[in-house]
Design an enzyme around this catalytic site. Structure first.
Site, mmCIF file in Angstrom:
data_model
loop_
_atom_site.group_PDB
_atom_site.id
_atom_site.type_symbol
_atom_site.label_atom_id
_atom_site.label_comp_id
_atom_site.label_asym_id
_atom_site.label_seq_id
_atom_site.Cartn_x
_atom_site.Cartn_y
_atom_site.Cartn_z
ATOM 1 N N CYS A 114 0.810 -1.226 0.000
ATOM 2 C CA CYS A 114 0.000 0.000 0.000
ATOM 3 C C CYS A 114 0.841 1.273 0.000
ATOM 4 C CB CYS A 114 -0.950 -0.003 1.191
ATOM 5 S SG CYS A 114 -2.032 -1.431 1.178
ATOM 6 N N HIS A 250 -3.580 7.227 2.017
ATOM 7 C CA HIS A 250 -3.935 5.871 1.591
ATOM 8 C C HIS A 250 -5.333 5.563 2.130
ATOM 9 C CE1 HIS A 250 -4.051 1.711 0.825
ATOM 10 N NE2 HIS A 250 -3.793 1.334 2.062
ATOM 11 N N ASN A 280 -10.108 -0.263 -0.301
ATOM 12 C CA ASN A 280 -8.648 -0.168 -0.234
ATOM 13 C C ASN A 280 -8.066 -0.758 -1.521
ATOM 14 O OD1 ASN A 280 -5.932 -0.501 0.267
ATOM 15 N ND2 ASN A 280 -6.198 -1.331 2.328
HETATM 16 N N1 ACO Z 1 -18.663 -8.701 8.602
HETATM 17 C C1 ACO Z 1 -19.223 -8.938 9.810
HETATM 18 N N2 ACO Z 1 -18.494 -9.229 10.888
HETATM 19 C C2 ACO Z 1 -17.159 -9.269 10.764
HETATM 20 C C3 ACO Z 1 -16.535 -9.042 9.539
HETATM 21 C C4 ACO Z 1 -17.336 -8.764 8.421
HETATM 22 N N3 ACO Z 1 -16.814 -8.503 7.191
HETATM 23 N N4 ACO Z 1 -15.200 -9.156 9.704
HETATM 24 C C5 ACO Z 1 -15.001 -9.446 11.009
HETATM 25 N N5 ACO Z 1 -16.193 -9.517 11.633
HETATM 26 C C6 ACO Z 1 -16.449 -9.813 13.034
HETATM 27 C C7 ACO Z 1 -15.315 -10.539 13.703
HETATM 28 O O1 ACO Z 1 -15.409 -11.918 13.462
HETATM 29 C C8 ACO Z 1 -15.536 -10.195 15.151
HETATM 30 O O2 ACO Z 1 -16.543 -11.010 15.656
HETATM 31 P P1 ACO Z 1 -16.460 -11.573 17.166
HETATM 32 O O3 ACO Z 1 -16.457 -10.349 18.024
HETATM 33 O O4 ACO Z 1 -17.690 -12.393 17.266
HETATM 34 O O5 ACO Z 1 -15.184 -12.332 17.236
HETATM 35 C C9 ACO Z 1 -16.070 -8.765 15.090
HETATM 36 O O6 ACO Z 1 -16.549 -8.586 13.753
HETATM 37 C C10 ACO Z 1 -15.032 -7.703 15.388
HETATM 38 O O7 ACO Z 1 -13.861 -7.996 14.643
HETATM 39 P P2 ACO Z 1 -12.579 -7.103 14.787
HETATM 40 O O8 ACO Z 1 -11.491 -7.659 13.924
HETATM 41 O O9 ACO Z 1 -12.274 -6.877 16.228
HETATM 42 O O10 ACO Z 1 -13.130 -5.740 14.178
HETATM 43 P P3 ACO Z 1 -12.425 -4.347 14.095
HETATM 44 O O11 ACO Z 1 -13.261 -3.345 14.770
HETATM 45 O O12 ACO Z 1 -10.982 -4.411 14.460
HETATM 46 O O13 ACO Z 1 -12.523 -4.033 12.549
HETATM 47 C C11 ACO Z 1 -11.123 -4.003 10.630
HETATM 48 C C12 ACO Z 1 -11.854 -4.879 11.637
HETATM 49 C C13 ACO Z 1 -12.135 -3.200 9.838
HETATM 50 C C14 ACO Z 1 -10.354 -4.916 9.696
HETATM 51 C C15 ACO Z 1 -10.175 -3.064 11.384
HETATM 52 O O14 ACO Z 1 -9.376 -3.758 12.295
HETATM 53 C C16 ACO Z 1 -9.281 -2.315 10.461
HETATM 54 O O15 ACO Z 1 -9.719 -1.513 9.693
HETATM 55 N N6 ACO Z 1 -7.954 -2.543 10.556
HETATM 56 C C17 ACO Z 1 -7.030 -1.935 9.678
HETATM 57 C C18 ACO Z 1 -6.903 -2.824 8.533
HETATM 58 C C19 ACO Z 1 -6.413 -2.092 7.362
HETATM 59 O O16 ACO Z 1 -6.802 -0.980 7.104
HETATM 60 N N7 ACO Z 1 -5.556 -2.757 6.646
HETATM 61 C C20 ACO Z 1 -5.027 -2.250 5.535
HETATM 62 C C21 ACO Z 1 -3.981 -1.197 5.897
HETATM 63 S S1 ACO Z 1 -2.521 -1.586 5.292
HETATM 64 C C22 ACO Z 1 -2.935 -1.927 3.741
HETATM 65 O O17 ACO Z 1 -3.683 -1.183 3.175
HETATM 66 C C23 ACO Z 1 -2.399 -3.121 3.121
#
Ligand code: ACO
Length: 323
Positions: A114, A250, A280
């Site tokens: 990224c 980004h 993304n």
């Molecule tokens: N739909 C519904 N539920 C979901 C989904 C989905 N697509 N994905 C995960 N869940 C559930 C999980 O299983 C979890 O359930 P549980 O509580 O029963 O275990 C719950 O939602 C919460 O999951 P978390 O992973 O804790 O959710 P979080 O609030 O952290 O959000 C996310 C996840 C959106 C991925 C967040 O962590 C994030 O944005 N992180 C940054 C990731 C990123 O931007 N990466 C790219 C940057 S670097 C690059 O671009 C390569």
């Protein structure tokens, strides 16, 4: 006067097919509400038959050349940032070069996921100011849909495909008020490979692999690293954060964009946001967002613009420029 790399044109390209959150919810256990609430993403574009990283990159490059009013033959450097090349080798930059009908120029890919576009811009800027080339195409292009695990709801909802490009040319620029890239900073920390990677590759499994991510850990590092590197380019350029007209980040997640802007005291309306429409798109996201804000008239000549990104590796970086 001083020699700087000036943006002469921007361009972007998206695949034909748009995929909404509602459509994704028919494929994995997710919902529009969850995706919008956690990420700000509403839809993304997914490459179809005949659409590849190189074809999207070529379309974006043509649009950037059109805006610059330059013929492809005037390009002597192509840097293509991608983690999803058409082939393991040769570099997709050479596929773009051939498609544009350029017989001889420097052409190579950079792999910084990224952050790839920031790495490409910084390398091009140094080559232009060092005299290795005069006019560069820097492109970020990805087809992440092809390395997603479409059964993993924690990753497949986050990414989309696309390409963005800029034409950069070395020009004499007024030291105090002239256009061009003013400062860039890049970083990498390979200890965090396991938080965001692809579980395959030519030299290990012999397969292409799929994206794997520990989302919460990535989120925490992203906010800290991005705020720090933006501070570095502000300091290096001597520009105060109040004087920044636009941040083009980004586009990973709306919550990362908000948290980073808050940390630096930047008003949210100064942040260009396209993650809702594009999701993304990895290396493509910064030039896609830049082209969007240039073409809709928000970014004007003379504006101070910060570009920033963080990605797998981890890698991260920022550039500050007078557009
Ligand atoms: N739909 C519904 N539920 C979901 C989904 C989905 N697509 N994905 C995960 N869940 C559930 C999980 O299983 C979890 O359930 P549980 O509580 O029963 O275990 C719950 O939602 C919460 O999951 P978390 O992973 O804790 O959710 P979080 O609030 O952290 O959000 C996310 C996840 C959106 C991925 C967040 O962590 C994030 O944005 N992180 C940054 C990731 C990123 O931007 N990466 C790219 C940057 S670097 C690059 O671009 C390569």
């Amino acid at each position: 006067m001083t020699l700087r790399s000036v943006i002469l044109g921007t361009g972007s390209a998206l695949p034909r097919r748009r995929m909404t959150n509602a459509e994704l919810a028919t494929m994995v256990d997710t919902s529009d509400e969850w995706i919008v609430g956690r990420t700000g993403i509403r839809e993304r574009y997914i490459a179809g038959e005949g659409e590849t990283t190189a074809t999207l990159a070529t379309d974006a490059a043509r649009r950037a050349l059109d805006m610059a009013g330059l013929a492809a033959s005037e390009i002597d450097l192509i840097i293509l940032a991608t983690a999803t090349p058409d082939q393991t080798f040769p570099a997709s930059a050479t596929i773009v070069q051939a498609a544009l009908g350029i017989d001889d120029c420097i052409a190579f890919d950079v792999a910084a996921v990224c952050s790839g576009f920031l790495y490409g811009v910084t390398v091009a800027d140094n080559m232009l100011r060092g005299g290795a080339a005069k006019t560069a195409l820097v492109i970020g292009a990805e087809t992440f849909s092809r390395i997603l695990d479409w059964e993993d709801r924690t990753t497949c909802v986050l990414f989309g495909d696309g390409a963005g490009a800029i034409v950069l040319r070395a020009e004499e620029s007024d030291q105090a008020s002239g256009r061009g890239i003013l400062a860039s900073r890049l970083h990498a920390d390979g200890r965090y490979n396991n938080l965001l990677n692809v579980d395959g590759g030519p030299s290990t499994t012999g397969t292409v692999g799929k994206v794997r991510m520990k989302g919460q850990d990535v989120f925490r590092h992203a906010v800290v690293n991005l705020a720090a590197v933006m501070g570095e380019v502000l300091e290096a350029s001597g520009i105060a954060s109040d004087d920044v007209d636009w941040v083009v980040p980004h586009q990973a997640n709306a919550r990362i964009l908000d948290a980073t802007a808050r940390k630096l005291g930047l008003a949210p309306e100064r942040v260009v946001v396209t993650v809702d429409r594009h999701a993304n798109t990895s290396a493509a996201s910064v030039p896609l967002a830049l082209d969007t804000a240039v073409r809709d008239g928000r970014i004007q000549p003379g504006h101070i613009v910060i570009l920033e990104a963080m990605g797998g590796g981890f890698t991260w970086g920022a550039s500050i420029l007078r557009y």
